[in-house]
Scaffold this motif. Structure first.
Motif, PDB file in Angstrom:
ATOM      1  N   GLU A 212     -34.950  18.780  -2.345  1.00 36.19           N
ATOM      2  CA  GLU A 212     -36.304  19.849  -2.212  1.00 36.19           C
ATOM      3  C   GLU A 212     -36.615  20.002  -0.801  1.00 36.19           C
ATOM      4  O   GLU A 212     -36.528  19.211  -0.009  1.00 36.19           O
ATOM      5  N   VAL A 213     -37.144  21.250  -0.641  1.00 31.82           N
ATOM      6  CA  VAL A 213     -37.443  21.646   0.963  1.00 31.82           C
ATOM      7  C   VAL A 213     -38.726  22.230   0.683  1.00 31.82           C
ATOM      8  O   VAL A 213     -38.948  22.993  -0.146  1.00 31.82           O
ATOM      9  N   GLN A 214     -39.718  21.654   1.809  1.00 30.13           N
ATOM     10  CA  GLN A 214     -41.135  22.443   1.834  1.00 30.13           C
ATOM     11  C   GLN A 214     -40.903  23.530   2.970  1.00 30.13           C
ATOM     12  O   GLN A 214     -40.770  23.297   4.208  1.00 30.13           O
ATOM     13  N   LEU A 215     -41.262  24.674   2.372  1.00 29.77           N
ATOM     14  CA  LEU A 215     -41.122  25.803   3.349  1.00 29.77           C
ATOM     15  C   LEU A 215     -42.770  26.356   3.630  1.00 29.77           C
ATOM     16  O   LEU A 215     -43.431  26.391   2.664  1.00 29.77           O
ATOM     17  N   ILE A 216     -42.944  26.531   4.796  1.00 31.21           N
ATOM     18  CA  ILE A 216     -44.279  27.191   5.255  1.00 31.21           C
ATOM     19  C   ILE A 216     -44.111  28.518   5.494  1.00 31.21           C
ATOM     20  O   ILE A 216     -43.711  28.982   6.626  1.00 31.21           O
ATOM     21  N   ILE A 217     -44.724  29.539   4.775  1.00 34.16           N
ATOM     22  CA  ILE A 217     -44.492  31.024   4.935  1.00 34.16           C
ATOM     23  C   ILE A 217     -46.069  31.455   4.998  1.00 34.16           C
ATOM     24  O   ILE A 217     -46.416  31.534   3.843  1.00 34.16           O
ATOM     25  N   GLY A 218     -46.280  32.123   5.976  1.00 33.42           N
ATOM     26  CA  GLY A 218     -47.724  32.759   6.032  1.00 33.42           C
ATOM     27  C   GLY A 218     -48.895  31.699   5.758  1.00 33.42           C
ATOM     28  O   GLY A 218     -49.600  32.122   5.043  1.00 33.42           O
ATOM     29  N   GLY A 219     -48.327  30.574   6.079  1.00 26.57           N
ATOM     30  CA  GLY A 219     -49.403  29.499   6.187  1.00 26.57           C
ATOM     31  C   GLY A 219     -49.484  28.877   4.679  1.00 26.57           C
ATOM     32  O   GLY A 219     -50.291  28.050   4.562  1.00 26.57           O
TER      33      GLY A 219
ATOM     34  N   SER B 157     -47.480  26.605   1.648  1.00 27.18           N
ATOM     35  CA  SER B 157     -46.369  25.611   1.481  1.00 27.18           C
ATOM     36  C   SER B 157     -45.800  26.236   0.272  1.00 27.18           C
ATOM     37  O   SER B 157     -46.481  26.232  -0.880  1.00 27.18           O
ATOM     38  N   HIS B 158     -44.183  25.879   0.396  1.00 22.63           N
ATOM     39  CA  HIS B 158     -43.838  26.364  -0.999  1.00 22.63           C
ATOM     40  C   HIS B 158     -42.598  25.132  -1.183  1.00 22.63           C
ATOM     41  O   HIS B 158     -41.671  24.931   0.009  1.00 22.63           O
ATOM     42  N   THR B 159     -42.556  24.643  -2.146  1.00 19.71           N
ATOM     43  CA  THR B 159     -41.468  23.439  -2.522  1.00 19.71           C
ATOM     44  C   THR B 159     -40.337  24.443  -3.020  1.00 19.71           C
ATOM     45  O   THR B 159     -40.212  25.148  -4.332  1.00 19.71           O
ATOM     46  N   VAL B 160     -38.989  24.396  -2.534  1.00 22.21           N
ATOM     47  CA  VAL B 160     -37.893  25.370  -3.192  1.00 22.21           C
ATOM     48  C   VAL B 160     -36.801  24.122  -3.122  1.00 22.21           C
ATOM     49  O   VAL B 160     -36.331  23.348  -2.264  1.00 22.21           O
ATOM     50  N   ALA B 161     -35.893  23.951  -4.157  1.00 16.49           N
ATOM     51  CA  ALA B 161     -34.948  23.185  -4.284  1.00 16.49           C
ATOM     52  C   ALA B 161     -33.525  23.649  -3.743  1.00 16.49           C
ATOM     53  O   ALA B 161     -33.498  24.885  -3.907  1.00 16.49           O
TER      54      ALA B 161
END
Length: 102
Positions: A3-10, A12-16
């Protein structure tokens, strides 16, 4: 599965993703984030989904410009844009429903 934490536009999104693909996914997230401010302004108060649409359009425009300058055929551009659209749908699903495998 990683799982990766992405920060897009402030946000946080967890994506596998598959093990070993973390760095590539993080780089893609940074690329999306580079367009987030302009996309958020364009989307106004419409929210995250509309912002992601504008990010997708910006990336598609970059891709089309790159293809034009390289002289690739229109069929190739269409195929690549379809691939990008499918990937963005996966990202949108992840944003709406939690982690998914890309």
């Amino acid at each position: 599965m990683a799982e990766v934490q992405l920060i897009i536009g402030g946000r946080s999104h967890t994506v596998a993703c598959r093990d070993g693909e973390e760095a590539e996914l993080e780089a893609l997230g940074r690329r999306l984030d580079r367009h987030a401010d302009a996309a958020a302004r364009a989307a106004g108060s419409a929210g995250g989904e509309r912002m992601m649409l504008f990010i997708a359009l910006m990336l598609a425009d970059e891709l089309a410009e790159t293809e034009r300058t390289r002289g690739d055929g229109d069929g190739n551009v269409a195929a690549v844009l379809q691939h990008i659209a499918r990937r963005l749908e996966s990202v949108a699903t992840a944003l709406e429903n939690g982690p998914v495998q890309l």
